[in-house]
Structure formats: C-alpha cells, structure tokens
Write an enzyme that holds these catalytic residues in place. Sequence first.
Site, PDB file in Angstrom:
ATOM      1  N   ARG A  52     -60.924  22.091 -36.258  1.00  0.00           N
ATOM      2  CA  ARG A  52     -60.106  21.245 -37.131  1.00  0.00           C
ATOM      3  C   ARG A  52     -59.848  21.898 -38.485  1.00  0.00           C
ATOM      4  O   ARG A  52     -58.872  21.577 -39.167  1.00  0.00           O
ATOM      5  CB  ARG A  52     -60.760  19.875 -37.309  1.00  0.00           C
ATOM      6  CG  ARG A  52     -59.799  18.862 -37.898  1.00  0.00           C
ATOM      7  CD  ARG A  52     -60.301  17.439 -37.737  1.00  0.00           C
ATOM      8  NE  ARG A  52     -61.439  17.186 -38.582  1.00  0.00           N
ATOM      9  CZ  ARG A  52     -62.562  16.594 -38.173  1.00  0.00           C
ATOM     10  NH1 ARG A  52     -62.705  16.215 -36.932  1.00  0.00           N
ATOM     11  NH2 ARG A  52     -63.543  16.397 -39.019  1.00  0.00           N
ATOM     12  N   TYR A 105     -37.027  14.886 -51.068  1.00  0.00           N
ATOM     13  CA  TYR A 105     -36.870  14.729 -49.618  1.00  0.00           C
ATOM     14  C   TYR A 105     -37.162  13.273 -49.264  1.00  0.00           C
ATOM     15  O   TYR A 105     -38.230  12.736 -49.597  1.00  0.00           O
ATOM     16  CB  TYR A 105     -37.867  15.679 -48.956  1.00  0.00           C
ATOM     17  CG  TYR A 105     -37.888  15.712 -47.454  1.00  0.00           C
ATOM     18  CD1 TYR A 105     -36.774  16.092 -46.717  1.00  0.00           C
ATOM     19  CD2 TYR A 105     -39.054  15.407 -46.760  1.00  0.00           C
ATOM     20  CE1 TYR A 105     -36.823  16.155 -45.336  1.00  0.00           C
ATOM     21  CE2 TYR A 105     -39.112  15.475 -45.375  1.00  0.00           C
ATOM     22  CZ  TYR A 105     -37.994  15.842 -44.666  1.00  0.00           C
ATOM     23  OH  TYR A 105     -38.050  15.908 -43.297  1.00  0.00           O
ATOM     24  N   ASP A 177     -42.492  20.801 -53.983  1.00  0.00           N
ATOM     25  CA  ASP A 177     -42.015  21.105 -52.635  1.00  0.00           C
ATOM     26  C   ASP A 177     -41.025  22.261 -52.801  1.00  0.00           C
ATOM     27  O   ASP A 177     -39.905  22.079 -53.282  1.00  0.00           O
ATOM     28  CB  ASP A 177     -41.347  19.861 -52.039  1.00  0.00           C
ATOM     29  CG  ASP A 177     -40.879  20.079 -50.606  1.00  0.00           C
ATOM     30  OD1 ASP A 177     -40.614  21.232 -50.237  1.00  0.00           O
ATOM     31  OD2 ASP A 177     -40.760  19.077 -49.877  1.00  0.00           O
ATOM     32  N   LYS A 202     -39.387  25.379 -41.715  1.00  0.00           N
ATOM     33  CA  LYS A 202     -38.054  25.844 -42.093  1.00  0.00           C
ATOM     34  C   LYS A 202     -37.985  27.377 -42.089  1.00  0.00           C
ATOM     35  O   LYS A 202     -37.958  27.968 -41.035  1.00  0.00           O
ATOM     36  CB  LYS A 202     -37.675  25.240 -43.450  1.00  0.00           C
ATOM     37  CG  LYS A 202     -37.856  23.699 -43.506  1.00  0.00           C
ATOM     38  CD  LYS A 202     -36.808  22.953 -42.696  1.00  0.00           C
ATOM     39  CE  LYS A 202     -37.128  21.480 -42.450  1.00  0.00           C
ATOM     40  NZ  LYS A 202     -37.288  20.651 -43.630  1.00  0.00           N
TER      41      LYS A 202
HETATM   42  C1  PLP Z   1     -38.140  19.483 -43.699  1.00  0.00           C
HETATM   43  C2  PLP Z   1     -38.689  19.246 -45.020  1.00  0.00           C
HETATM   44  C3  PLP Z   1     -39.958  18.708 -45.186  1.00  0.00           C
HETATM   45  C4  PLP Z   1     -40.789  18.233 -44.035  1.00  0.00           C
HETATM   46  O1  PLP Z   1     -41.153  19.266 -43.172  1.00  0.00           O
HETATM   47  P1  PLP Z   1     -41.493  18.941 -41.633  1.00  0.00           P
HETATM   48  O2  PLP Z   1     -42.150  20.170 -41.170  1.00  0.00           O
HETATM   49  O3  PLP Z   1     -40.179  18.614 -40.979  1.00  0.00           O
HETATM   50  O4  PLP Z   1     -42.413  17.755 -41.624  1.00  0.00           O
HETATM   51  C5  PLP Z   1     -40.435  18.538 -46.462  1.00  0.00           C
HETATM   52  N1  PLP Z   1     -39.701  18.890 -47.537  1.00  0.00           N
HETATM   53  C6  PLP Z   1     -38.482  19.423 -47.417  1.00  0.00           C
HETATM   54  C7  PLP Z   1     -37.734  19.801 -48.649  1.00  0.00           C
HETATM   55  C8  PLP Z   1     -37.934  19.613 -46.166  1.00  0.00           C
HETATM   56  O5  PLP Z   1     -36.698  20.104 -46.054  1.00  0.00           O
END
Ligand code: PLP
Length: 388
Positions: A52, A105, A177, A202
């Site tokens: 984990r 987001y 983020d 991403k």
């Molecule tokens: C896609 C995204 C997330 C979330 O990521 P996931 O892996 O889809 O949970 C968070 N912040 C931003 C800016 C994103 O584009």
Amino acid sequence: MRDATLVTVAGREPAHRHGPVNPPISRASTILFPSVEAYERARTHEGITYGRAGTSTTYAFEEALAALEGGHRSIALASGKAACNLVLAALTQAGDHILVVDSVYAPTRQFCDRTLARFGVETSYYDPRLGAEIDALIRPNTRLIFLESPGSLTFEVQDVPAIVEVAKKRGVLTAIDNTWATPVFFKPLACGVDISIQAVTKYIGGHSDLMMGAVTTGEAIHMFLRQRIYEFGAPASPEDCWLALRGLRTLVARLERHQKSALEVARWLERRPEVARVLYPALESHPDHSLWRRDFTGASGLFGLVLKPFPKKAVCAMVDGLQHFGIGASWGGFESLVLVTYPERWRTAVPWRAEGPTLRLHIGLEDPEDLIRDLEAGFQRLQAEARS
Ligand SMILES: *Cc1c(COP(=O)(O)O)cnc(C)c1O
C-alpha cells in the site's frame, strides 16, 4: 543536469537493475524481511514495507518525479483527483478555512463544497487574477491557499510568486495543481509553493492509458503528508507507475512538440472570423501573457477557444465532424481532443462572460497542417449550419 537529460536517467537505480535499462514491474502486498529488527528499521526509515505504500517500481517513479520537480520526495497516488483531494483533506480540520482559485478543476471544487464542507472546512473561491491582494481574504483560521495555473477551461495565469509571498508572511500553506505546465514548464517548489500536484494521467502518462496522480513537496512537510495520505490507502498500482515512468522518459521531447503545434494552431485560430478569443497564455493577445512569460518556460498543448455567438447545433455540426479531434475527457496524450465546455456553470467569485460557446482543444502529436485543415472544414460546417 537539464530536464531533458534528467528525465532519461532519474529513478533508474543502476545498482538494482541487473542489466535491463528499465526497472521491472514489482507487484506486492507483503514484503518479507529477515528479522524483526530489519522490518522495524525499514518502517521508521521510509523503506519498502507493504504494497500500500508502494513497491520498488513506485519508488523508482517517485524518485524520478521528485528529481524533475526539484523536491524532496513525491508520493504516487491512484489518480490526479486522489492527489488533489488527499492534500486538501490531509491539511485541514473542522473549523479551518481555505482559499481555492475560482478557475479550479471542477471536481476539486465539488470535493471542497461537498466533502470538506461536511467535515466543517469552509472554502472561499478567489479571483484567479488576484495577486498580493489575496492578503485581504486571509482569515485567522485560513490554513491553505489552493492554486491552479493556468485555470481549468479558462486559462487565467496566476501571479504565483505574489501569492506565495503573502502566504508565507501570513503563515498559510500553498498547494498548486500544476498539471497543465508539468514540472518541465513550471517548477512550483522553486517558486516557494509548499505542495506541487500532478495529474500524472495527463502529460506524464502521455498515452491516454493510465490513471495516476502525484504529490511532491520539500522535506519539511513530506513526512506529515505521507503519513496522512497512507491512512487513506489510495496508492498508484505498480503497473501504472511503470507506464508513467516510461511516459516521463519522453516528456520533455513530447512537450516541445505539443507546444510548437499548439502555437501554430492557436495563431491560425486567432485569425479566423468565427473566433472571438483564443485562451492560450503563449499568445501575445492573452491578457496574462507577460505573467506567463515571466514564470513559465513553455506552454503545453491544451487551450480554450471562445467562438462568436453561434447556435449549439452549429457548434455540434463543427465538432462532431472533426476527423482528428476525439470528443472526450482528459488530455495530455499523443492524440488531439476537443470538448464543448461551460465554465459559467462553475464560477462563484467572478462570473465567466464569453462572447459565444467555449471549446477546449488538446493539440496532440499529429502534423499541425492536418489539424488546421480539419478545423477549417469544421468552421465551414459551423457556418453552413448557422445559416440553415
Ligand atoms: C484531469 C485533471 C485532474 C484529475 O486527474 P485524474 O487523474 O483524472 O483524476 C486534476 N486536475 C487537473 C487540472 C486535471 O486536468
């Protein structure tokens, strides 16, 4: 070492490889130790002790990302969403107040409004274009300022250094983020931000085939966060860490290409009569272009597009017929994508006003000439449907 070199060597642990260039996928729940003493030592020194908390594959990815971020350690998680939510949940308690950027987001906003609110944490949303003026929004119980720059869907660039300076003076933590820029184009920790978050799903994954997130920090806050996050039990799988590490090796090269093509397509779009605005900070016409130039070393392949007023059916005719742009969530893979977006549905601090429908484009690794020809045919459908 520059980033392009760093991504080829980080996290490769030459002593443990026995030959292969890449680390193996190490799957495990139980990790065995020769003695009680060895087990207990590993547990107090952040060794690999239980699945984990990650296996050697997880650690290889975390080590590589921490190097690229210029951080002390990274923590790999099951999704980008898990990374955002766990940072917010780990750092707050009942009675706390947090400041979250209005262009965040949307699912992060939902987590604050639903889950954090239920646990007695109050969220205020702030104008993405606030810099040092954020000082006036800080209360005695403000614990955290959450940033995302550029903003999701609307692409405002935040004055990160100005916000960090105020936060440090007021004793408030900062988390960002940084998924759009990745640590290749913006390094939050070097800018003084406490916590850097990536949706690895991403650009780092880069091939639209994995879900993963990561949290990177300096030394001071790392252990506290690691312990709290471990309690939630949402680790990335070793397979996904292995894929993400493979993605990381080509991240710099891919981003250069995404940037070059996105700029070419964005400049072409700006000249189209159907387009009101292109929301891409790398364009001189973007209101935050100088801020982006000052703080970022590049722009990725995701941007917004505001059309002039067109009926929805015309926009659908344009988008549905595109050959090279898939209609779907996420971005950062090798392929181009398009979505119709509705930023006005989310804003609470500053209303989003647009001349017409808003789109979001991800410019993939295709030849930009093909993408432009595809969009050109799309605009013909848009015009034809609007006239009919
Ligand atoms: C896609 C995204 C997330 C979330 O990521 P996931 O892996 O889809 O949970 C968070 N912040 C931003 C800016 C994103 O584009």
